[in-house]
Design an enzyme around this catalytic site. Structure first.
Site, short mmCIF file in Angstrom:
data_model
loop_
_atom_site.label_atom_id
_atom_site.label_comp_id
_atom_site.label_asym_id
_atom_site.label_seq_id
_atom_site.Cartn_x
_atom_site.Cartn_y
_atom_site.Cartn_z
N ARG A 1 3.63 -5.90 -7.90
CA ARG A 1 4.01 -4.49 -8.07
C ARG A 1 4.56 -3.87 -6.78
NH1 ARG A 1 0.71 -3.01 -11.91
NH2 ARG A 1 -0.41 -4.71 -10.93
N THR A 2 3.81 -4.01 -5.70
CA THR A 2 4.21 -3.34 -4.46
C THR A 2 5.54 -3.89 -3.93
OG1 THR A 2 1.90 -2.95 -3.91
CG2 THR A 2 3.48 -2.74 -2.13
N LYS B 1 4.29 -22.99 8.86
CA LYS B 1 4.30 -23.98 9.96
C LYS B 1 3.51 -23.49 11.17
CE LYS B 1 8.95 -25.47 8.70
NZ LYS B 1 10.36 -25.39 9.11
N ARG C 1 3.05 -6.69 4.42
CA ARG C 1 1.72 -6.83 3.83
C ARG C 1 1.04 -7.99 4.51
NH1 ARG C 1 -0.38 -6.65 -2.20
NH2 ARG C 1 -0.06 -4.45 -1.63
N HIS D 1 -3.36 1.23 2.63
CA HIS D 1 -2.19 0.93 1.80
C HIS D 1 -1.55 2.30 1.56
CE1 HIS D 1 0.52 -0.64 -1.05
NE2 HIS D 1 -0.30 -1.21 -1.91
#
Lengths: 180, 320
Positions: B60-61, B88, B110, B138
Protein backbone atom coordinates in the site's frame (compact mmCIF):
# COMPACT_ATOMS: atom_id res chain seq x y z
CA UNK A 1 7.00 57.03 -0.03
CA UNK A 2 4.98 55.06 -2.54
CA UNK A 3 2.25 56.86 -4.40
CA UNK A 4 -1.17 55.32 -4.95
CA UNK A 5 -3.26 56.24 -7.96
CA UNK A 6 -6.83 55.02 -8.07
CA UNK A 7 -7.51 53.75 -11.58
CA UNK A 8 -11.06 52.47 -11.02
CA UNK A 9 -13.53 52.94 -8.18
CA UNK A 10 -16.53 50.69 -7.60
CA UNK A 11 -18.93 52.26 -10.14
CA UNK A 12 -16.20 52.50 -12.78
CA UNK A 13 -15.26 48.85 -12.18
CA UNK A 14 -18.90 47.80 -12.59
CA UNK A 15 -19.28 49.68 -15.87
CA UNK A 16 -15.94 48.37 -17.14
CA UNK A 17 -17.02 44.78 -16.46
CA UNK A 18 -20.40 45.43 -18.06
CA UNK A 19 -18.67 46.79 -21.14
CA UNK A 20 -16.43 43.71 -21.24
CA UNK A 21 -19.48 41.45 -21.00
CA UNK A 22 -21.03 43.21 -23.98
CA UNK A 23 -17.89 42.77 -26.03
CA UNK A 24 -17.74 39.08 -25.16
CA UNK A 25 -21.30 38.57 -26.42
CA UNK A 26 -20.60 40.59 -29.56
CA UNK A 27 -17.41 38.71 -30.38
CA UNK A 28 -18.87 35.26 -29.70
CA UNK A 29 -22.30 35.94 -31.23
CA UNK A 30 -24.13 35.07 -28.01
CA UNK A 31 -23.35 32.90 -25.05
CA UNK A 32 -24.14 29.43 -26.46
CA UNK A 33 -21.48 26.88 -25.61
CA UNK A 34 -19.63 29.41 -23.48
CA UNK A 35 -17.78 28.58 -20.25
CA UNK A 36 -16.22 31.26 -18.05
CA UNK A 37 -13.14 30.15 -16.15
CA UNK A 38 -11.74 32.39 -13.43
CA UNK A 39 -8.14 32.12 -12.33
CA UNK A 40 -7.65 31.92 -8.56
CA UNK A 41 -7.97 34.16 -6.63
CA UNK A 42 -9.54 37.36 -7.92
CA UNK A 43 -10.22 36.08 -11.42
CA UNK A 44 -12.78 33.75 -9.88
CA UNK A 45 -14.81 36.63 -8.44
CA UNK A 46 -14.56 38.64 -11.67
CA UNK A 47 -15.65 35.61 -13.73
CA UNK A 48 -18.64 35.14 -11.42
CA UNK A 49 -19.71 38.74 -12.00
CA UNK A 50 -19.36 38.39 -15.77
CA UNK A 51 -21.35 35.16 -15.59
CA UNK A 52 -24.16 36.95 -13.77
CA UNK A 53 -24.21 39.64 -16.47
CA UNK A 54 -24.10 37.12 -19.30
CA UNK A 55 -26.59 34.60 -17.93
CA UNK A 56 -30.21 34.84 -19.02
CA UNK A 57 -33.17 33.11 -17.35
CA UNK A 58 -33.04 29.49 -18.46
CA UNK A 59 -29.61 29.97 -20.06
CA UNK A 60 -26.98 30.25 -17.32
CA UNK A 61 -23.35 30.59 -18.40
CA UNK A 62 -21.35 27.83 -16.66
CA UNK A 63 -18.57 28.96 -14.38
CA UNK A 64 -15.33 27.21 -13.51
CA UNK A 65 -12.31 28.04 -11.41
CA UNK A 66 -8.72 27.23 -12.10
CA UNK A 67 -5.78 27.20 -9.71
CA UNK A 68 -2.63 27.20 -11.78
CA UNK A 69 -0.16 26.78 -8.90
CA UNK A 70 0.68 23.19 -9.87
CA UNK A 71 1.36 24.28 -13.46
CA UNK A 72 3.77 27.08 -12.60
CA UNK A 73 7.32 26.86 -13.91
CA UNK A 74 8.89 28.40 -10.82
CA UNK A 75 8.16 26.05 -7.90
CA UNK A 76 11.67 26.39 -6.53
CA UNK A 77 11.49 30.19 -6.44
CA UNK A 78 7.97 30.90 -5.19
CA UNK A 79 9.01 30.41 -1.61
CA UNK A 80 8.61 28.00 1.21
CA UNK A 81 4.87 27.67 1.48
CA UNK A 82 3.09 27.43 -1.84
CA UNK A 83 -0.67 27.68 -1.38
CA UNK A 84 -2.74 25.57 -3.70
CA UNK A 85 -6.36 26.58 -4.25
CA UNK A 86 -9.37 24.82 -5.65
CA UNK A 87 -9.82 23.85 -9.28
CA UNK A 88 -13.29 22.94 -10.50
CA UNK A 89 -14.36 22.91 -14.12
CA UNK A 90 -17.57 21.88 -15.87
CA UNK A 91 -17.45 18.22 -16.84
CA UNK A 92 -16.97 18.59 -20.55
CA UNK A 93 -14.98 21.32 -22.27
CA UNK A 94 -15.02 19.56 -25.64
CA UNK A 95 -16.21 21.94 -28.34
CA UNK A 96 -16.88 24.79 -25.90
CA UNK A 97 -15.79 28.42 -26.04
CA UNK A 98 -13.78 28.98 -22.88
CA UNK A 99 -13.23 32.53 -21.68
CA UNK A 100 -10.38 32.70 -19.17
CA UNK A 101 -10.89 35.58 -16.74
CA UNK A 102 -8.14 37.12 -14.64
CA UNK A 103 -7.66 40.38 -12.82
CA UNK A 104 -4.26 41.56 -14.13
CA UNK A 105 -2.31 40.51 -17.22
CA UNK A 106 1.42 41.08 -16.77
CA UNK A 107 4.16 38.61 -17.74
CA UNK A 108 1.72 36.18 -19.35
CA UNK A 109 3.10 33.24 -17.36
CA UNK A 110 -0.11 32.66 -15.44
CA UNK A 111 -2.06 32.49 -18.68
CA UNK A 112 0.51 30.13 -20.17
CA UNK A 113 0.03 27.84 -17.16
CA UNK A 114 -3.75 28.14 -17.40
CA UNK A 115 -3.65 27.09 -21.08
CA UNK A 116 -1.56 24.05 -20.18
CA UNK A 117 -3.92 23.09 -17.38
CA UNK A 118 -7.05 23.53 -19.52
CA UNK A 119 -5.55 21.26 -22.16
CA UNK A 120 -5.41 18.49 -19.54
CA UNK A 121 -9.15 18.80 -18.95
CA UNK A 122 -10.30 18.66 -22.54
CA UNK A 123 -10.21 20.27 -25.94
CA UNK A 124 -12.30 23.42 -26.13
CA UNK A 125 -13.22 24.68 -29.59
CA UNK A 126 -11.50 27.95 -28.71
CA UNK A 127 -10.09 29.77 -25.72
CA UNK A 128 -10.33 33.52 -25.20
CA UNK A 129 -8.78 35.72 -22.55
CA UNK A 130 -10.51 38.51 -20.62
CA UNK A 131 -8.58 40.66 -18.12
CA UNK A 132 -9.69 43.63 -16.08
CA UNK A 133 -6.26 45.32 -16.30
CA UNK A 134 -3.49 44.92 -18.89
CA UNK A 135 -0.36 46.41 -17.37
CA UNK A 136 2.07 45.50 -20.17
CA UNK A 137 5.41 43.85 -19.41
CA UNK A 138 4.81 40.60 -21.25
CA UNK A 139 7.50 37.89 -21.12
CA UNK A 140 5.61 35.55 -23.43
CA UNK A 141 3.75 36.05 -26.72
CA UNK A 142 0.30 36.23 -25.09
CA UNK A 143 -2.37 38.90 -25.58
CA UNK A 144 -5.85 39.36 -24.16
CA UNK A 145 -9.02 39.35 -26.28
CA UNK A 146 -10.95 41.58 -23.88
CA UNK A 147 -9.27 44.26 -21.77
CA UNK A 148 -11.08 46.47 -19.28
CA UNK A 149 -8.28 48.94 -18.75
CA UNK A 150 -4.78 49.36 -20.17
CA UNK A 151 -2.14 51.02 -18.02
CA UNK A 152 1.56 51.69 -18.53
CA UNK A 153 3.62 50.40 -15.60
CA UNK A 154 7.23 49.84 -14.64
CA UNK A 155 8.61 46.68 -13.12
CA UNK A 156 8.68 48.24 -9.62
CA UNK A 157 5.01 49.22 -9.79
CA UNK A 158 2.14 47.14 -8.58
CA UNK A 159 -1.45 46.98 -9.73
CA UNK A 160 -3.77 46.06 -6.85
CA UNK A 161 -7.22 44.80 -7.71
CA UNK A 162 -9.63 44.60 -4.79
CA UNK A 163 -13.00 42.87 -5.02
CA UNK A 164 -15.62 43.24 -2.34
CA UNK A 165 -16.14 39.47 -1.93
CA UNK A 166 -12.54 39.12 -0.68
CA UNK A 167 -11.36 42.61 0.19
CA UNK A 168 -14.51 44.40 1.27
CA UNK A 169 -14.35 46.95 -1.58
CA UNK A 170 -14.09 47.21 -5.35
CA UNK A 171 -11.12 49.14 -6.68
CA UNK A 172 -8.11 49.08 -8.96
CA UNK A 173 -5.04 50.99 -7.77
CA UNK A 174 -1.62 51.61 -9.20
CA UNK A 175 1.08 51.61 -6.51
CA UNK A 176 4.34 53.26 -7.57
CA UNK A 177 7.64 53.74 -5.81
CA UNK A 178 8.11 50.64 -3.68
CA UNK A 179 6.01 48.59 -1.35
CA UNK A 180 3.44 50.20 0.93
CA UNK B 1 3.95 32.17 7.13
CA UNK B 2 7.47 31.11 6.34
CA UNK B 3 7.66 29.58 9.81
CA UNK B 4 5.28 26.88 8.63
CA UNK B 5 7.67 25.67 5.91
CA UNK B 6 8.44 22.00 6.22
CA UNK B 7 12.19 22.04 5.82
CA UNK B 8 14.30 19.43 4.07
CA UNK B 9 12.99 16.12 5.37
CA UNK B 10 9.84 14.58 6.78
CA UNK B 11 11.05 12.26 9.52
CA UNK B 12 8.15 12.23 11.93
CA UNK B 13 5.20 14.18 13.24
CA UNK B 14 7.00 14.55 16.57
CA UNK B 15 9.25 17.16 14.94
CA UNK B 16 6.50 19.18 13.25
CA UNK B 17 4.48 22.03 14.71
CA UNK B 18 0.69 22.11 14.69
CA UNK B 19 0.88 24.76 11.93
CA UNK B 20 3.10 22.58 9.79
CA UNK B 21 0.75 19.63 10.18
CA UNK B 22 -2.23 21.83 9.28
CA UNK B 23 -0.34 23.13 6.23
CA UNK B 24 0.11 19.57 4.96
CA UNK B 25 -3.55 18.68 5.58
CA UNK B 26 -4.75 21.88 3.87
CA UNK B 27 -2.42 21.34 0.90
CA UNK B 28 -3.76 17.79 0.52
CA UNK B 29 -7.30 19.10 -0.10
CA UNK B 30 -6.74 20.34 -3.66
CA UNK B 31 -4.68 17.23 -4.44
CA UNK B 32 -7.72 15.04 -3.75
CA UNK B 33 -9.33 16.67 -6.77
CA UNK B 34 -6.32 15.98 -9.02
CA UNK B 35 -6.92 12.23 -8.62
CA UNK B 36 -10.52 12.72 -9.83
CA UNK B 37 -9.49 14.41 -13.09
CA UNK B 38 -9.66 12.65 -16.45
CA UNK B 39 -5.91 13.25 -16.76
CA UNK B 40 -4.65 12.52 -13.25
CA UNK B 41 -1.46 14.44 -13.58
CA UNK B 42 -0.11 17.91 -12.94
CA UNK B 43 3.39 19.09 -13.93
CA UNK B 44 4.39 20.44 -10.50
CA UNK B 45 7.38 18.09 -10.00
CA UNK B 46 8.36 17.70 -13.66
CA UNK B 47 12.05 16.89 -13.90
CA UNK B 48 12.40 15.84 -10.24
CA UNK B 49 13.81 12.37 -9.67
CA UNK B 50 12.58 10.37 -6.70
CA UNK B 51 13.92 7.07 -5.42
CA UNK B 52 11.66 4.80 -3.39
CA UNK B 53 14.07 2.89 -1.21
CA UNK B 54 12.24 0.06 0.51
CA UNK B 55 14.15 -2.16 2.92
CA UNK B 56 10.95 -3.75 4.17
CA UNK B 57 7.91 -5.28 2.54
CA UNK B 58 5.19 -2.83 1.58
CA UNK B 59 2.37 -2.81 -0.90
CA UNK B 60 0.00 0.00 0.00
CA UNK B 61 2.55 2.59 1.07
CA UNK B 62 4.92 2.01 -1.84
CA UNK B 63 2.13 2.08 -4.43
CA UNK B 64 0.58 5.12 -2.80
CA UNK B 65 3.89 7.02 -2.91
CA UNK B 66 4.43 5.93 -6.49
CA UNK B 67 0.99 7.17 -7.58
CA UNK B 68 1.60 10.44 -5.74
CA UNK B 69 4.95 10.88 -7.48
CA UNK B 70 3.62 10.03 -10.92
CA UNK B 71 0.57 12.28 -10.53
CA UNK B 72 2.98 15.14 -9.84
CA UNK B 73 5.00 14.21 -12.98
CA UNK B 74 8.17 13.22 -11.09
CA UNK B 75 10.42 10.47 -12.44
CA UNK B 76 10.60 7.54 -10.06
CA UNK B 77 12.84 4.56 -9.45
CA UNK B 78 12.00 1.76 -7.04
CA UNK B 79 14.76 0.02 -5.13
CA UNK B 80 13.86 -2.97 -3.01
CA UNK B 81 16.20 -4.90 -0.77
CA UNK B 82 16.01 -8.11 -2.72
CA UNK B 83 17.73 -7.93 -6.06
CA UNK B 84 19.76 -4.84 -5.12
CA UNK B 85 23.27 -4.40 -3.74
CA UNK B 86 21.72 -4.22 -0.28
CA UNK B 87 21.55 -7.99 -0.36
CA UNK B 88 25.31 -7.95 -1.03
CA UNK B 89 25.90 -6.08 2.21
CA UNK B 90 26.08 -2.48 1.05
CA UNK B 91 25.35 -0.03 3.86
CA UNK B 92 22.40 2.35 3.86
CA UNK B 93 24.62 5.39 3.46
CA UNK B 94 26.61 3.88 0.61
CA UNK B 95 23.43 2.95 -1.22
CA UNK B 96 22.03 6.44 -0.78
CA UNK B 97 25.27 8.20 -1.72
CA UNK B 98 25.50 6.15 -4.88
CA UNK B 99 21.94 7.08 -5.75
CA UNK B 100 22.71 10.70 -5.01
CA UNK B 101 25.71 10.55 -7.32
CA UNK B 102 23.14 9.89 -10.06
CA UNK B 103 21.59 13.31 -9.21
CA UNK B 104 18.35 12.43 -7.51
CA UNK B 105 16.15 14.96 -5.71
CA UNK B 106 14.26 12.95 -3.12
CA UNK B 107 14.39 9.64 -1.30
CA UNK B 108 11.38 7.89 0.18
CA UNK B 109 12.71 5.36 2.64
CA UNK B 110 11.21 2.45 4.54
CA UNK B 111 13.56 0.67 6.89
CA UNK B 112 13.27 -1.84 9.75
CA UNK B 113 15.50 0.27 12.04
CA UNK B 114 14.06 3.15 14.05
CA UNK B 115 15.87 6.36 13.16
CA UNK B 116 16.98 5.25 9.68
CA UNK B 117 15.22 8.13 7.92
CA UNK B 118 16.72 10.82 10.14
CA UNK B 119 20.15 9.18 9.88
CA UNK B 120 19.93 9.27 6.10
CA UNK B 121 18.54 12.81 5.98
CA UNK B 122 21.54 14.10 7.89
CA UNK B 123 23.94 12.52 5.43
CA UNK B 124 22.57 13.33 2.00
CA UNK B 125 21.46 16.56 0.36
CA UNK B 126 18.29 15.13 -1.16
CA UNK B 127 14.98 15.49 0.64
CA UNK B 128 14.20 12.39 2.69
CA UNK B 129 10.68 11.22 3.45
CA UNK B 130 10.16 8.57 6.09
CA UNK B 131 7.81 5.84 4.86
CA UNK B 132 8.13 3.91 8.11
CA UNK B 133 11.24 3.32 10.23
CA UNK B 134 11.13 0.43 12.68
CA UNK B 135 8.88 1.20 15.62
CA UNK B 136 9.56 4.93 15.37
CA UNK B 137 7.22 6.75 13.00
CA UNK B 138 5.22 6.48 9.80
CA UNK B 139 4.38 10.15 9.35
CA UNK B 140 2.43 10.01 6.10
CA UNK B 141 0.17 7.33 7.61
CA UNK B 142 -0.40 9.54 10.66
CA UNK B 143 -1.20 12.47 8.35
CA UNK B 144 -3.65 10.52 6.23
CA UNK B 145 -5.40 9.31 9.37
CA UNK B 146 -5.68 12.94 10.53
CA UNK B 147 -7.05 13.97 7.15
CA UNK B 148 -9.61 11.15 7.21
CA UNK B 149 -10.73 12.11 10.72
CA UNK B 150 -10.97 15.77 9.73
CA UNK B 151 -13.06 14.82 6.67
CA UNK B 152 -15.46 12.88 8.90
CA UNK B 153 -15.72 15.18 11.90
CA UNK B 154 -14.77 18.55 10.43
CA UNK B 155 -12.18 19.02 13.15
CA UNK B 156 -9.48 17.25 15.14
CA UNK B 157 -9.51 19.43 18.24
CA UNK B 158 -11.44 17.86 21.08
CA UNK B 159 -11.91 14.58 19.24
CA UNK B 160 -11.52 11.40 21.30
CA UNK B 161 -9.44 8.85 19.43
CA UNK B 162 -8.60 5.41 20.83
CA UNK B 163 -5.64 3.60 19.30
CA UNK B 164 -6.25 -0.10 19.81
CA UNK B 165 -4.04 -3.16 19.70
CA UNK B 166 -0.34 -3.62 19.15
CA UNK B 167 0.83 -0.14 20.18
CA UNK B 168 4.24 -1.42 21.26
CA UNK B 169 5.42 -2.38 17.78
CA UNK B 170 3.52 0.33 15.94
CA UNK B 171 5.10 3.31 14.20
CA UNK B 172 1.59 4.15 13.01
CA UNK B 173 0.53 4.55 16.65
CA UNK B 174 3.43 6.88 17.40
CA UNK B 175 2.78 9.12 14.39
CA UNK B 176 -0.92 9.20 15.24
CA UNK B 177 -0.26 10.06 18.85
CA UNK B 178 2.03 12.99 18.00
CA UNK B 179 -0.28 14.33 15.32
CA UNK B 180 -3.44 14.01 17.36
CA UNK B 181 -1.95 15.57 20.49
CA UNK B 182 -0.50 18.50 18.56
CA UNK B 183 -3.85 19.21 16.93
CA UNK B 184 -5.64 19.07 20.25
CA UNK B 185 -7.35 15.67 20.23
CA UNK B 186 -7.68 13.42 23.27
CA UNK B 187 -5.87 10.15 22.81
CA UNK B 188 -6.33 6.77 24.52
CA UNK B 189 -4.52 3.52 23.89
CA UNK B 190 -6.05 0.12 24.46
CA UNK B 191 -4.64 -3.38 24.22
CA UNK B 192 -3.07 -6.25 26.10
CA UNK B 193 -0.71 -5.07 28.85
CA UNK B 194 2.23 -6.69 27.04
CA UNK B 195 1.63 -4.48 23.98
CA UNK B 196 0.92 -1.15 25.74
CA UNK B 197 4.02 0.91 26.57
CA UNK B 198 3.31 2.41 30.00
CA UNK B 199 5.54 5.43 29.41
CA UNK B 200 2.92 6.84 27.04
CA UNK B 201 0.88 7.84 30.09
CA UNK B 202 3.44 10.61 30.63
CA UNK B 203 2.32 12.25 27.38
CA UNK B 204 -1.18 12.63 28.81
CA UNK B 205 -2.50 9.58 27.02
CA UNK B 206 -5.30 7.63 28.68
CA UNK B 207 -4.67 3.90 29.03
CA UNK B 208 -7.82 1.81 28.72
CA UNK B 209 -7.34 -1.89 29.48
CA UNK B 210 -10.59 -3.12 27.94
CA UNK B 211 -11.76 -2.71 24.34
CA UNK B 212 -15.30 -2.16 25.66
CA UNK B 213 -14.05 0.87 27.58
CA UNK B 214 -12.35 2.24 24.47
CA UNK B 215 -15.53 1.83 22.43
CA UNK B 216 -17.59 3.54 25.12
CA UNK B 217 -15.13 6.45 25.38
CA UNK B 218 -14.08 7.19 21.80
CA UNK B 219 -15.39 9.06 18.77
CA UNK B 220 -13.04 7.08 16.57
CA UNK B 221 -11.07 3.86 16.89
CA UNK B 222 -7.79 3.40 15.08
CA UNK B 223 -7.37 -0.37 15.07
CA UNK B 224 -3.77 -1.46 14.61
CA UNK B 225 -2.55 -4.55 12.89
CA UNK B 226 -1.19 -7.22 15.18
CA UNK B 227 2.40 -7.30 13.93
CA UNK B 228 2.94 -11.01 14.11
CA UNK B 229 6.23 -10.75 12.20
CA UNK B 230 7.72 -8.59 14.96
CA UNK B 231 6.63 -10.89 17.79
CA UNK B 232 9.02 -13.69 18.54
CA UNK B 233 7.03 -15.09 21.46
CA UNK B 234 4.83 -14.53 24.42
CA UNK B 235 3.04 -11.25 23.74
CA UNK B 236 -0.41 -12.81 23.38
CA UNK B 237 -1.73 -16.28 24.27
CA UNK B 238 -3.26 -16.94 20.84
CA UNK B 239 -4.91 -15.15 17.93
CA UNK B 240 -8.31 -16.55 18.92
CA UNK B 241 -7.87 -15.38 22.46
CA UNK B 242 -6.86 -11.95 21.18
CA UNK B 243 -9.93 -11.69 19.00
CA UNK B 244 -12.17 -12.81 21.85
CA UNK B 245 -10.84 -10.17 24.25
CA UNK B 246 -9.70 -7.29 22.01
CA UNK B 247 -11.28 -7.85 18.61
CA UNK B 248 -13.38 -4.97 17.25
CA UNK B 249 -16.60 -6.77 16.43
CA UNK B 250 -20.03 -5.68 15.26
CA UNK B 251 -21.56 -6.79 18.57
CA UNK B 252 -19.17 -4.63 20.56
CA UNK B 253 -19.70 -1.59 18.33
CA UNK B 254 -23.49 -2.05 18.55
CA UNK B 255 -23.31 -1.43 22.29
CA UNK B 256 -21.71 2.01 21.82
CA UNK B 257 -24.01 4.97 22.49
CA UNK B 258 -22.89 6.84 19.37
CA UNK B 259 -21.77 5.91 15.89
CA UNK B 260 -18.06 5.30 15.95
CA UNK B 261 -15.69 5.75 13.04
CA UNK B 262 -13.21 2.91 12.59
CA UNK B 263 -9.80 3.33 10.98
CA UNK B 264 -7.23 0.65 10.19
CA UNK B 265 -3.86 1.32 8.57
CA UNK B 266 -3.82 -2.05 6.79
CA UNK B 267 -3.04 -4.71 5.98
CA UNK B 268 -5.82 -6.19 8.08
CA UNK B 269 -5.82 -9.47 9.92
CA UNK B 270 -9.53 -10.08 9.44
CA UNK B 271 -11.01 -12.00 12.34
CA UNK B 272 -8.10 -11.07 14.61
CA UNK B 273 -8.00 -7.37 15.53
CA UNK B 274 -11.01 -6.48 13.37
CA UNK B 275 -13.98 -8.47 12.14
CA UNK B 276 -15.04 -8.38 8.51
CA UNK B 277 -18.48 -7.06 9.52
CA UNK B 278 -16.79 -3.96 10.89
CA UNK B 279 -14.11 -3.57 8.23
CA UNK B 280 -16.70 -3.65 5.46
CA UNK B 281 -19.46 -1.95 7.46
CA UNK B 282 -20.76 1.62 7.69
CA UNK B 283 -18.36 2.63 10.50
CA UNK B 284 -15.30 1.85 8.41
CA UNK B 285 -13.28 4.59 6.70
CA UNK B 286 -10.54 2.18 5.68
CA UNK B 287 -10.87 2.79 1.93
CA UNK B 288 -11.18 6.60 2.28
CA UNK B 289 -7.92 6.35 4.24
CA UNK B 290 -6.26 4.78 1.22
CA UNK B 291 -7.63 7.46 -1.12
CA UNK B 292 -6.45 10.20 1.23
CA UNK B 293 -3.04 8.57 1.40
CA UNK B 294 -2.26 9.54 -2.19
CA UNK B 295 -3.35 13.15 -1.61
CA UNK B 296 -1.31 13.44 1.58
CA UNK B 297 1.81 12.07 -0.11
CA UNK B 298 1.35 14.44 -3.04
CA UNK B 299 1.11 17.32 -0.57
CA UNK B 300 4.26 16.25 1.29
CA UNK B 301 6.27 15.76 -1.91
CA UNK B 302 5.09 19.09 -3.27
CA UNK B 303 5.79 21.05 -0.11
CA UNK B 304 9.26 19.55 0.37
CA UNK B 305 10.15 20.15 -3.28
CA UNK B 306 9.01 23.78 -2.99
CA UNK B 307 11.20 24.59 -0.04
CA UNK B 308 14.59 26.12 -0.57
CA UNK B 309 17.18 23.34 -0.41
CA UNK B 310 19.19 24.66 2.50
CA UNK B 311 16.36 25.04 4.98
CA UNK B 312 17.23 22.85 7.90
CA UNK B 313 14.51 20.95 9.53
CA UNK B 314 15.41 17.66 11.05
CA UNK B 315 14.51 17.63 13.83
CA UNK B 316 12.75 20.93 14.15
CA UNK B 317 11.88 23.14 17.05
CA UNK B 318 8.61 22.06 18.51
CA UNK B 319 5.87 24.49 19.42
CA UNK B 320 4.02 22.26 21.83
Amino acid sequence: MPSVTRLLDAPAMASTLSDMANRVVERCGGTGGMVLVGIQRRGVELAARLATMLSKPGAPVPLGKLDITLYRDDLSTIGPVPRVGETSLPDDLEGKTVVIVDDVLYSGRTVRAALDELADFGRPQRILLAVLVDRGGRELPIQADFVGLTVETGSDDRVDVAVKELDGRDSVELVQGGPL
Amino acid sequence: MTDAALGKDLVGLEYLSADQIRLILDTAEPFKEVSERPIKKVPALRGKTIVNLFFEASTRTRISFEFAEKRLSADTVNVATTGSSVSKGETLVDTARNLEAMRIDMVVIRHPSSGAAEFLGQRIRSNVINAGDGRHEHPTQGLLDLLTLRDRFGRIEGLKVAICGDVLHSRVARSNIWGLLKLGAEVAICGPATLIPREFAELGIIILPRIEDAIAWADALNVLRLQLERMQAGFIPSLREYNRVFGVTRERLARAKKDLVVLHPGPMNRGVEIDSDVADGPASVILPQVTNGVAIRMAVLYLLAGGAPDWRATPQADDR
